[in-house]
Design a protein around this motif. Structure first.
Motif, short mmCIF file in Angstrom:
data_model
loop_
_atom_site.label_atom_id
_atom_site.label_comp_id
_atom_site.label_asym_id
_atom_site.label_seq_id
_atom_site.Cartn_x
_atom_site.Cartn_y
_atom_site.Cartn_z
N THR B 274 -10.09 4.11 6.77
CA THR B 274 -8.93 4.44 6.42
C THR B 274 -7.82 4.24 7.72
O THR B 274 -6.95 4.10 7.79
CB THR B 274 -8.81 5.70 5.68
OG1 THR B 274 -9.57 5.68 4.82
CG2 THR B 274 -7.09 5.72 5.21
N GLY B 275 -8.59 5.10 8.88
CA GLY B 275 -7.89 5.17 10.03
C GLY B 275 -7.52 3.74 10.70
O GLY B 275 -6.65 3.32 11.08
N TYR B 278 -4.85 2.17 8.71
CA TYR B 278 -3.46 2.53 9.42
C TYR B 278 -3.16 1.82 10.63
O TYR B 278 -2.08 0.98 10.85
CB TYR B 278 -3.46 3.99 9.71
CG TYR B 278 -2.97 5.09 8.63
CD1 TYR B 278 -1.77 4.94 8.08
CD2 TYR B 278 -3.95 5.59 8.20
CE1 TYR B 278 -1.66 5.88 7.01
CE2 TYR B 278 -3.66 6.75 6.86
CZ TYR B 278 -2.34 6.69 6.68
OH TYR B 278 -2.06 7.48 5.44
N ARG B 279 -4.11 1.68 11.51
CA ARG B 279 -3.70 0.91 12.79
C ARG B 279 -3.45 -0.34 12.63
O ARG B 279 -2.36 -1.33 13.22
CB ARG B 279 -4.83 1.19 13.76
CG ARG B 279 -5.03 2.66 14.26
CD ARG B 279 -5.83 2.51 15.42
NE ARG B 279 -7.35 2.73 14.97
CZ ARG B 279 -7.92 3.46 14.34
NH1 ARG B 279 -7.67 4.85 14.42
NH2 ARG B 279 -9.21 3.27 13.85
N ARG B 280 -4.24 -0.96 11.67
CA ARG B 280 -3.99 -2.40 11.46
C ARG B 280 -2.33 -2.51 10.82
O ARG B 280 -1.85 -3.69 11.41
CB ARG B 280 -5.11 -2.84 10.33
CG ARG B 280 -4.89 -4.59 10.39
CD ARG B 280 -6.35 -4.83 9.80
NE ARG B 280 -6.20 -4.42 7.96
CZ ARG B 280 -7.16 -3.64 7.47
NH1 ARG B 280 -8.12 -3.11 8.09
NH2 ARG B 280 -6.88 -3.17 6.27
N ILE B 281 -2.08 -1.93 9.96
CA ILE B 281 -0.87 -2.12 9.51
C ILE B 281 0.22 -1.71 10.47
O ILE B 281 1.37 -2.49 10.62
CB ILE B 281 -0.63 -0.95 8.01
CG1 ILE B 281 -1.59 -1.56 7.09
CG2 ILE B 281 0.67 -0.99 7.75
CD1 ILE B 281 -1.44 -0.65 5.97
N LEU B 282 -0.03 -0.68 11.21
CA LEU B 282 1.14 -0.33 12.26
C LEU B 282 1.31 -1.26 13.15
O LEU B 282 2.27 -1.79 14.07
CB LEU B 282 0.84 0.93 12.94
CG LEU B 282 1.12 2.32 11.92
CD1 LEU B 282 0.57 3.51 12.44
CD2 LEU B 282 2.61 2.33 11.51
N ALA B 284 1.11 -4.26 12.68
CA ALA B 284 1.82 -5.55 12.22
C ALA B 284 3.26 -5.39 12.42
O ALA B 284 3.95 -6.29 12.28
CB ALA B 284 1.70 -5.67 10.73
N PHE B 285 3.66 -4.16 12.94
CA PHE B 285 5.22 -3.93 13.09
C PHE B 285 5.99 -4.50 14.28
O PHE B 285 6.80 -5.06 14.35
CB PHE B 285 5.48 -2.39 13.21
CG PHE B 285 5.75 -1.91 11.74
CD1 PHE B 285 7.01 -2.16 10.77
CD2 PHE B 285 4.65 -1.58 11.08
CE1 PHE B 285 7.00 -1.76 9.59
CE2 PHE B 285 4.71 -1.26 9.50
CZ PHE B 285 5.82 -1.03 9.01
N SER B 287 6.13 -7.10 16.07
CA SER B 287 6.45 -8.59 16.21
C SER B 287 7.80 -8.32 15.53
O SER B 287 8.64 -9.19 16.31
CB SER B 287 5.59 -9.43 15.54
OG SER B 287 5.43 -9.19 14.08
N ALA B 288 7.86 -7.51 14.59
CA ALA B 288 9.31 -7.65 13.84
C ALA B 288 10.01 -6.45 14.47
O ALA B 288 11.38 -6.49 14.48
CB ALA B 288 9.04 -7.56 12.40
#
Lengths: 229, 298
Positions: B274-275, B278-282, B284-285, B287-288
């Protein structure tokens, strides 16, 4: 026997309770991960889409959407921090999911505004030139290029291919519109005002009248009293 | 044996022995008890009246035995000689011999060697044995058997633990069950007291000891009124029920634990996965939203 069994039973109860607590916690962690996995797609969609179109948007829109994404990242960062003590983050992540959905809608809206602005002038031009019979083939070509473009309600591109397709379409429109570049500016202004039903006799300058006469368009126009229905 | 003493003994023994044995159907009422004792006292010498008064009180098996011996010896009667009183019984010997007598099937043979120094006649002795034997309750074996079974149960349940440890274990277990909201039908065990279990154990020990010594001693032991056999049985039943419940519940808990089969590492693995999510999703930010400022965290 009774003392030993009772001690074992108490230990068993405690172990069972601990196991159930651990099970619940594991389930909570799994729920959180399931929520994250559901969230990952829309977040990648939003960040990719925004990354693709960001530089094409007005600065205010760019700042606004950047802040919206920062807000979303903040929700997820808080959830990550809380996760250490509260393994079930489903509620926080639902909030993130709602936010990302809203942001995706806003990105699409921003894109639609941009796309509409890119083609609006050509649609206006088409509205004018399609009334000119000797320019019918060029008008048809422009119309075809405009229609081939994404409709304004289309979502923002989520990948390079769609963005390239949009740019290619826009290039085709520009190419087709060049066929009308020979129109003198006063004539184009007059025709634009006619199309908008805002033209007056004052706009019918000698230069415009001569051009219309030269191209045999005089019979295409009526003259009416202004304000009469 | 003096007739008065024998008469008193004859009336007293059933009251002492038979009517103190629980489960007998012909128990006298308290009024009948009082009337009977008054009658005995009126017909008895002063010494017997005192004995009656003492026996009327609640007595332990050893005390009862002692009292019986004393009562028989009292028949010697103060300053008077045995000849004058016509009564002399060595009670301790008498009771021991009574047991041996019973073991021999009430045969008078074998007493010759043991009469040295005795001043009683064979007839007197035989009368005394006869009287005593007559009042040996027929239900002794049954009652003793029941108590022996109870002792077996109690020993199995308690093992080598003392009463205090057992009561403590019961209390702690009931508390644990309450804390984990476990339904149980053994709350009654929580009312068991150390003293209650200790008395039941003492009683059972005494009966078991007496069971090897013959019916008269056993009768005397069984005649002790507190705790009654039913009370002892109730105590043992409460403990046995609790022990059975604990044993069954323990089996169920162990089966449940085996069924669940929890892997201790699973929580750590899940948390790590799960950690990572989280890190994978964060991740993704950036670049945007390259500058994740504090604004988004407010």
């Amino acid at each position: 026997v009774i003392v030993e069994n009772a001690a074992n039973l108490r230990a068993g109860y405690e172990r069972l309770e601990n196991v159930k607590v651990v099970q619940t916690r594991v389930q909570h962690i799994r729920d959180t991960r399931a929520s994250l996995e559901e969230l990952e797609g829309p977040i990648r969609e939003a960040t990719t889409a925004f990354g693709l179109i960001r530089d094409r948007l007005p600065i205010e829109e760019r700042i606004r959407l950047t802040r919206r994404l920062e807000l979303l990242a903040g929700i997820i960062q808080r959830s990550e921090k809380d996760f250490a003590t509260h393994p079930r983050q489903v509620q926080n992540l639902i909030s993130a999911e709602n936010t990302v959905k809203a942001i995706l809608g806003e990105i699409d809206q921003a894109w639609q505004g941009y796309a509409r602005a890119q083609t609006a002038g050509y649609w206006d031009l088409l509205g004018i030139v399609r009334r000119l019979p000797d320019l019918a083939p060029q008008s048809a070509a422009l119309h075809q290029a405009l229609v081939a473009m994404d409709p304004p309600s289309q979502a923002a591109p989520r990948g390079d291919a769609r963005l390239r397709a949009f740019d290619d379409g826009l290039g085709r429109i520009r190419d087709r519109a060049r066929a009308f570049s020979a129109l003198p500016t006063p004539v184009l202004t007059f025709l634009t005002l006619v199309a908008q039903e805002q033209a007056s006799l004052a706009h019918l300058t000698p230069e415009v009248l001569a051009w219309l006469d030269e191209h045999d368009y005089l019979s295409s126009f009526d003259v009416r009293f202004a304000g009469l229905v | 044996v003096a007739p008065a003493a024998l008469g008193a003994l004859e009336r007293l023994l059933p009251l002492l022995i038979e009517n103190r044995v629980p489960g007998r159907s012909s128990l006298p009422t308290p009024t009948e008890w009082r009337q009977e004792l008054q009658a005995i006292k009126r017909r008895s010498p002063t010494a017997w009246q005192e004995v009656t008064d003492r026996l009327w009180q609640r007595v332990e098996p050893a005390a009862l035995h002692k009292t019986l011996r004393a009562s028989l010896n009292l028949a010697r009667g103060g300053p008077r000689s045995p000849e004058q009183s016509g009564v002399f019984l060595d009670a301790a010997t008498a009771l021991d011999e009574l047991e041996a007598f019973q073991a021999d099937g009430w045969q008078l043979t074998g007493f010759d060697a043991k009469t040295d120094g005795w001043t009683v006649t064979w007839a007197q002795l035989a009368d005394a044995w006869r009287i005593l034997a007559r009042f040996v309750p027929s239900g002794n074996a049954e009652a003793a058997g029941r108590l022996l079974e109870e002792r077996g149960r109690l020993d199995r349940v308690m093992g080598t633990s003392d009463e205090e440890t057992v009561v403590g274990a019961i209390g702690e277990t009931l508390q644990t069950m309450s804390r984990y909201q476990k339904p149980n039908q053994v709350a009654g065990a929580g009312r068991l007291e150390i003293k209650q279990i200790a008395e039941a154990r003492r009683r059972l020990r005494a009966v078991c000891s007496a069971a090897g010594r013959g019916d008269v001693v056993l009768s005397a032991t069984l005649a002790v009124s507190k705790p009654t056999i039913d009370e002892v049985s109730a105590t043992v039943a409460e403990l046995t029920t609790f022990a059975d419940f604990v044993s069954n519940e323990l089996d169920a808990v162990e089966a449940e634990l085996a069924r669940i089969g929890v892997d201790d590492a699973s929580e750590r693995t899940e948390a790590e996965l799960t950690g990572t999510a989280y890190r994978r999703i964060l991740g993704a930010f950036p670049s945007a939203a390259p500058a994740l400022t504090g604004e988004g965290r407010s």
